[in-house]
Design an enzyme around this catalytic site. Structure first.
Site, mmCIF file in Angstrom:
data_model
loop_
_atom_site.group_PDB
_atom_site.id
_atom_site.type_symbol
_atom_site.label_atom_id
_atom_site.label_comp_id
_atom_site.label_asym_id
_atom_site.label_seq_id
_atom_site.Cartn_x
_atom_site.Cartn_y
_atom_site.Cartn_z
ATOM 1 N N ARG A 51 0.977 -1.127 -0.016
ATOM 2 C CA ARG A 51 -0.012 -0.193 0.163
ATOM 3 C C ARG A 51 0.904 1.410 -0.111
ATOM 4 O O ARG A 51 0.521 2.385 -0.671
ATOM 5 C CB ARG A 51 -0.894 0.217 1.276
ATOM 6 C CG ARG A 51 -1.977 -0.898 1.223
ATOM 7 C CD ARG A 51 -2.750 -0.885 2.452
ATOM 8 N NE ARG A 51 -1.708 -1.443 3.494
ATOM 9 C CZ ARG A 51 -1.856 -1.274 4.946
ATOM 10 N NH1 ARG A 51 -3.097 -1.037 5.230
ATOM 11 N NH2 ARG A 51 -0.912 -1.806 5.790
ATOM 12 N N LYS A 148 2.718 -19.704 4.594
ATOM 13 C CA LYS A 148 2.062 -20.253 5.856
ATOM 14 C C LYS A 148 1.654 -19.090 6.614
ATOM 15 O O LYS A 148 2.251 -17.798 6.581
ATOM 16 C CB LYS A 148 2.866 -21.190 6.485
ATOM 17 C CG LYS A 148 3.860 -20.515 7.318
ATOM 18 C CD LYS A 148 4.604 -21.518 8.249
ATOM 19 C CE LYS A 148 5.325 -20.956 9.350
ATOM 20 N NZ LYS A 148 5.857 -21.759 10.403
ATOM 21 N N HIS A 178 8.975 -23.913 3.296
ATOM 22 C CA HIS A 178 10.386 -23.818 3.161
ATOM 23 C C HIS A 178 11.172 -24.726 3.447
ATOM 24 O O HIS A 178 12.196 -25.066 3.135
ATOM 25 C CB HIS A 178 10.847 -22.434 3.521
ATOM 26 C CG HIS A 178 10.985 -22.187 5.100
ATOM 27 N ND1 HIS A 178 10.116 -21.798 5.892
ATOM 28 C CD2 HIS A 178 12.180 -22.655 5.933
ATOM 29 C CE1 HIS A 178 10.390 -21.913 7.116
ATOM 30 N NE2 HIS A 178 11.547 -22.162 7.268
ATOM 31 N N LYS A 182 14.909 -27.072 1.522
ATOM 32 C CA LYS A 182 16.259 -27.360 2.092
ATOM 33 C C LYS A 182 16.799 -28.502 1.485
ATOM 34 O O LYS A 182 16.113 -29.511 1.278
ATOM 35 C CB LYS A 182 16.035 -27.680 3.842
ATOM 36 C CG LYS A 182 15.603 -26.485 4.562
ATOM 37 C CD LYS A 182 15.470 -26.895 5.793
ATOM 38 C CE LYS A 182 14.954 -25.705 7.034
ATOM 39 N NZ LYS A 182 16.158 -24.617 7.231
ATOM 40 N N GLU A 216 14.402 -24.561 18.528
ATOM 41 C CA GLU A 216 14.833 -22.962 18.363
ATOM 42 C C GLU A 216 15.454 -22.517 19.685
ATOM 43 O O GLU A 216 14.939 -23.077 20.532
ATOM 44 C CB GLU A 216 13.692 -22.458 17.812
ATOM 45 C CG GLU A 216 13.125 -22.741 16.657
ATOM 46 C CD GLU A 216 11.926 -22.055 15.966
ATOM 47 O OE1 GLU A 216 12.065 -21.178 15.150
ATOM 48 O OE2 GLU A 216 10.719 -22.311 16.551
ATOM 49 N N HIS A 240 5.734 -28.007 8.993
ATOM 50 C CA HIS A 240 7.220 -28.513 8.794
ATOM 51 C C HIS A 240 7.212 -29.909 9.082
ATOM 52 O O HIS A 240 7.951 -30.703 8.519
ATOM 53 C CB HIS A 240 8.027 -27.541 9.428
ATOM 54 C CG HIS A 240 7.665 -26.225 9.070
ATOM 55 N ND1 HIS A 240 7.636 -25.850 7.736
ATOM 56 C CD2 HIS A 240 7.677 -24.957 9.958
ATOM 57 C CE1 HIS A 240 7.325 -24.419 7.738
ATOM 58 N NE2 HIS A 240 7.553 -23.975 9.139
ATOM 59 N N LYS A 336 10.495 -23.548 21.314
ATOM 60 C CA LYS A 336 11.240 -22.360 21.256
ATOM 61 C C LYS A 336 12.052 -22.179 22.639
ATOM 62 O O LYS A 336 11.729 -22.724 23.436
ATOM 63 C CB LYS A 336 10.278 -21.118 21.175
ATOM 64 C CG LYS A 336 9.691 -21.214 19.704
ATOM 65 C CD LYS A 336 8.932 -19.836 19.661
ATOM 66 C CE LYS A 336 8.430 -19.800 18.124
ATOM 67 N NZ LYS A 336 9.501 -19.710 17.091
HETATM 68 P P1 NAP Z 1 4.750 -7.873 7.572
HETATM 69 O O1 NAP Z 1 5.992 -7.817 7.607
HETATM 70 O O2 NAP Z 1 3.651 -7.415 8.264
HETATM 71 O O3 NAP Z 1 4.391 -7.503 5.810
HETATM 72 C C1 NAP Z 1 3.170 -7.257 5.409
HETATM 73 C C2 NAP Z 1 3.261 -6.527 3.976
HETATM 74 O O4 NAP Z 1 1.797 -6.347 3.383
HETATM 75 C C3 NAP Z 1 3.850 -5.512 4.041
HETATM 76 O O5 NAP Z 1 4.659 -5.175 2.932
HETATM 77 C C4 NAP Z 1 2.759 -4.420 3.918
HETATM 78 O O6 NAP Z 1 2.864 -3.239 3.141
HETATM 79 C C5 NAP Z 1 1.555 -5.283 3.084
HETATM 80 N N1 NAP Z 1 0.316 -5.191 3.028
HETATM 81 C C6 NAP Z 1 -0.541 -4.687 4.399
HETATM 82 N N2 NAP Z 1 -1.817 -4.752 4.045
HETATM 83 C C7 NAP Z 1 -1.879 -4.608 2.764
HETATM 84 C C8 NAP Z 1 -2.938 -4.251 1.843
HETATM 85 N N3 NAP Z 1 -4.297 -3.734 2.316
HETATM 86 N N4 NAP Z 1 -2.651 -4.124 0.641
HETATM 87 C C9 NAP Z 1 -1.435 -4.476 0.209
HETATM 88 N N5 NAP Z 1 -0.326 -4.764 0.781
HETATM 89 C C10 NAP Z 1 -0.630 -4.784 2.086
HETATM 90 O O7 NAP Z 1 4.381 -9.467 7.346
HETATM 91 P P2 NAP Z 1 5.628 -10.853 6.839
HETATM 92 O O8 NAP Z 1 6.421 -10.995 8.102
HETATM 93 O O9 NAP Z 1 6.604 -10.231 5.739
HETATM 94 O O10 NAP Z 1 4.674 -11.907 6.508
HETATM 95 C C11 NAP Z 1 3.749 -11.901 5.251
HETATM 96 C C12 NAP Z 1 3.341 -13.246 5.290
HETATM 97 O O11 NAP Z 1 4.395 -14.121 5.257
HETATM 98 C C13 NAP Z 1 2.256 -13.497 6.107
HETATM 99 O O12 NAP Z 1 1.210 -14.237 5.738
HETATM 100 C C14 NAP Z 1 3.325 -14.327 7.277
HETATM 101 O O13 NAP Z 1 2.148 -15.286 7.931
HETATM 102 C C15 NAP Z 1 3.720 -15.010 6.337
HETATM 103 N N6 NAP Z 1 5.225 -15.357 6.960
HETATM 104 C C16 NAP Z 1 6.117 -14.694 7.481
HETATM 105 C C17 NAP Z 1 7.432 -15.122 7.873
HETATM 106 C C18 NAP Z 1 8.295 -14.267 8.358
HETATM 107 O O14 NAP Z 1 9.475 -14.742 8.971
HETATM 108 N N7 NAP Z 1 8.284 -13.091 8.519
HETATM 109 C C19 NAP Z 1 7.577 -16.641 8.122
HETATM 110 C C20 NAP Z 1 6.703 -17.178 7.514
HETATM 111 C C21 NAP Z 1 5.329 -16.983 7.103
HETATM 112 P P3 NAP Z 1 1.937 -2.048 3.330
HETATM 113 O O15 NAP Z 1 1.866 -1.604 4.880
HETATM 114 O O16 NAP Z 1 2.965 -0.734 2.841
HETATM 115 O O17 NAP Z 1 0.887 -2.130 2.746
#
Ligand code: NAP
Length: 489
Positions: A51, A148, A178, A182, A216, A240, A336
């Site tokens: 966004r 996920k 992921h 691996k 972890e 996993h 954890k």
């Molecule tokens: P995050 O840091 O909260 O990032 C969310 C992203 O979504 C941001 O780029 C945000 O940007 C965008 N966003 C939010 N609302 C939006 C909207 N209405 N329209 C368009 N874009 C929008 O989350 P994340 O940790 O990267 O995780 C992303 C996904 O991966 C989630 O489903 C999470 O469960 C999964 N995941 C993450 C991890 C990890 O290690 N981080 C591991 C496994 C899975 P803006 O605010 O600019 O819109």
């Protein structure tokens, strides 16, 4: 050994959530490493989408900083970074509104592979999938990648599958786990199905039990809000650990191709027996790590809820009801704030039927240990004669295969799981991605377990941060005359 980089076709990859944490830590640095390896062909583009209103130059700055932070300096150069940033673009879109979608449509090309990475909260999947069609962005050949958590139970997973299925065919959907990307996990299939050695032993007649450990040292960290609702069972076991179990237990697919492999994994999940409450131990870490120099919060402090009954640790004994595995338990544990960061699958073989040596005290069973981290590789422990003139004394030695050592320079450069999986998406290979029915079957198995905890308002057992988990988890094996393998610090 010369590294083989298998070329892919030019592509447009849109990363929804391009400004988020996962994109910054994994997706963008991974793509850069593939660029360095020469695997991203000319004419490809990576388009961040979120966004936040920003121009291309600003997003490129963000990507550059992510790469500086998450790619080892020895692997970076100004030239390649400039080249990589040259293929990066940005589109401001809102998954809950129509702003920006026409501009994104105008950016996309129809004559290259199109992939859309949904690195956003699952609640946004539907809005994105629908708009990709309404704005005529996606084509029947487009691929979507989803992260996920894929639901939190069977009902929500079904709803999510239905949302995606309303817009995309199953052959276009890449559900990422992921762990499957691996190197060692894929090697598990190579070892099992490209060698004659293991298959005759790979069954309940010769395998005493299997242990799968994903330990972890970190706590819930920045994911407290999500984790407080999920817990170890939903966050780790349903996906996993279950996938690892499937790769160990599955029959040989008739060919190494996506549906053949996934059919075999699904059969394993369907053969899992319901788990009795006596065969599960849940735990929650206490805050005693400060003395050991670690962060000192307890789980309930980390999630900000003194009454939380969510587990940060779970250990369970799983039985597979089929001809190959009936009678061989699979012990799974993950948690954890444990004493070490270690992921291992251990296949513990049975004792020899009759020992001809007197020196039985020193005797150990053969164990095939498959390490996912640290130091990816495999070790087979075998008994040999202790060297020297001391008579026929036995000693255990490892037949060790560290991939980094065995493969020389190439082994030190094992691609990260995300890199490999994203390239598989571009290639159109779904083998290492979960199919919708697999995910649903896994939830169908875990749902009764979590529902039982809710019904009984089950309280997890406390364990010290920096320990190996709750005492009761030791008993899970002790009462069967077995013991967990050590988690190393
Ligand atoms: P995050 O840091 O909260 O990032 C969310 C992203 O979504 C941001 O780029 C945000 O940007 C965008 N966003 C939010 N609302 C939006 C909207 N209405 N329209 C368009 N874009 C929008 O989350 P994340 O940790 O990267 O995780 C992303 C996904 O991966 C989630 O489903 C999470 O469960 C999964 N995941 C993450 C991890 C990890 O290690 N981080 C591991 C496994 C899975 P803006 O605010 O600019 O819109």
């Amino acid at each position: 050994m010369v590294s083989r980089v298998i070329p892919v076709d030019p592509f447009d990859l849109v990363v929804f959530g391009g400004t988020g944490d996962l994109a910054r830590r994994k997706i963008l640095p991974g793509l850069y490493r593939r660029f360095l390896a020469g695997q991203i062909p000319e004419g490809s583009r990576i388009i961040g989408a979120a966004r936040t209103e920003m121009g291309e130059a600003e997003f490129r700055g963000h990507v550059g900083r992510a790469i500086t932070e998450f790619v080892a300096s020895a692997k970076r150069s100004d030239d390649t970074l400039r080249g990589f940033l040259g293929i990066v673009g940005y589109a401001a879109v809102d998954a809950r509104g129509d702003d920006g979608w026409s501009e994104l449509a105008a950016l996309m090309r129809r004559d290259v592979v199109q992939a859309f990475y949904f690195s956003v909260a699952p609640s946004l999947f539907g809005g994105i999938a629908e708009r990709l069609h309404r704005f005529a962005i996606a084509t029947p050949a487009s691929r979507i990648v989803v992260e996920k958590p894929f639901g939190r139970d069977l009902a929500t997973a079904r709803a999510l599958n239905a949302t995606l299925a309303a817009h995309f065919d199953e052959s276009q959907i890449y559900r990422i786990d992921h762990y499957l990307g691996k190197e060692t996990v894929q090697n598990l299939m190579a070892v099992r199905f490209a060698n004659i050695l293991f298959e005759p032993l790979w069954n309940a007649r010769h395998v005493d039990h299997v242990q799968i450990t994903v330990a972890e040292t970190v706590g819930v960290g920045g994911r407290a809000a999500y984790y407080a609702r999920a817990g170890a069972m939903r966050d780790m076991v349903q996906n996993h650990l279950m996938q690892l179990l499937c790769l160990i237990a599955m029959e040989a697919p008739y060919r190494f191709e996506p549906d053949a492999v996934r059919d075999e994994k699904l059969k394993v999940i369907r053969a899992l027996q319901p788990v009795s409450p006596d065969d599960i131990v849940r735990g929650q870490y206490r805050g005693q790590a400060k003395k050991r120099g670690g962060a000192g919060n307890s789980f309930v402090e980390d999630v900000g809820d003194p009454a939380s009954r969510t587990e940060s640790y779970v250990a369970l004994k799983v039985e597979i009801a089929n001809w190959r595995w009936k009678g061989t338990p699979f012990y799974l544990r993950t948690g954890k704030r444990l004493r070490g960061r270690e992921s291992e699958i251990a296949i513990v073989f049975k004792e020899v039927p009759h020992s001809i040596f007197e020196d039985e005290e020193d005797w150990r069973e053969n164990v095939l240990s498959i390490r996912l981290q640290p130091n990816e590789g495999m070790t087979l422990s075998v008994m040999i004669k202790e060297p020297g003139p001391g008579g026929m004394r036995l000693t255990e030695v490892p037949l060790d295969m560290s991939f980094a050592e065995a493969l020389g320079e190439e082994g030190t450069d094992i691609p990260d799981a995300y890199e490999r999986l994203i390239m598989d998406v571009i290639r159109g290979n779904q083998t290492l991605f979960m199919r919708g029915d697999e995910v649903e079957a896994a939830w169908a198995w875990t749902d009764p377990i979590t529902a039982d905890w809710d019904r009984r308002d089950d309280r997890p057992r406390p364990y010290d941060s920096g320990s190996s988990g709750p005492e009761d988890a030791l008993m899970l094996l002790h009462r069967d005359g077995r013991r967990w393998r050590e988690i190393h610090e």
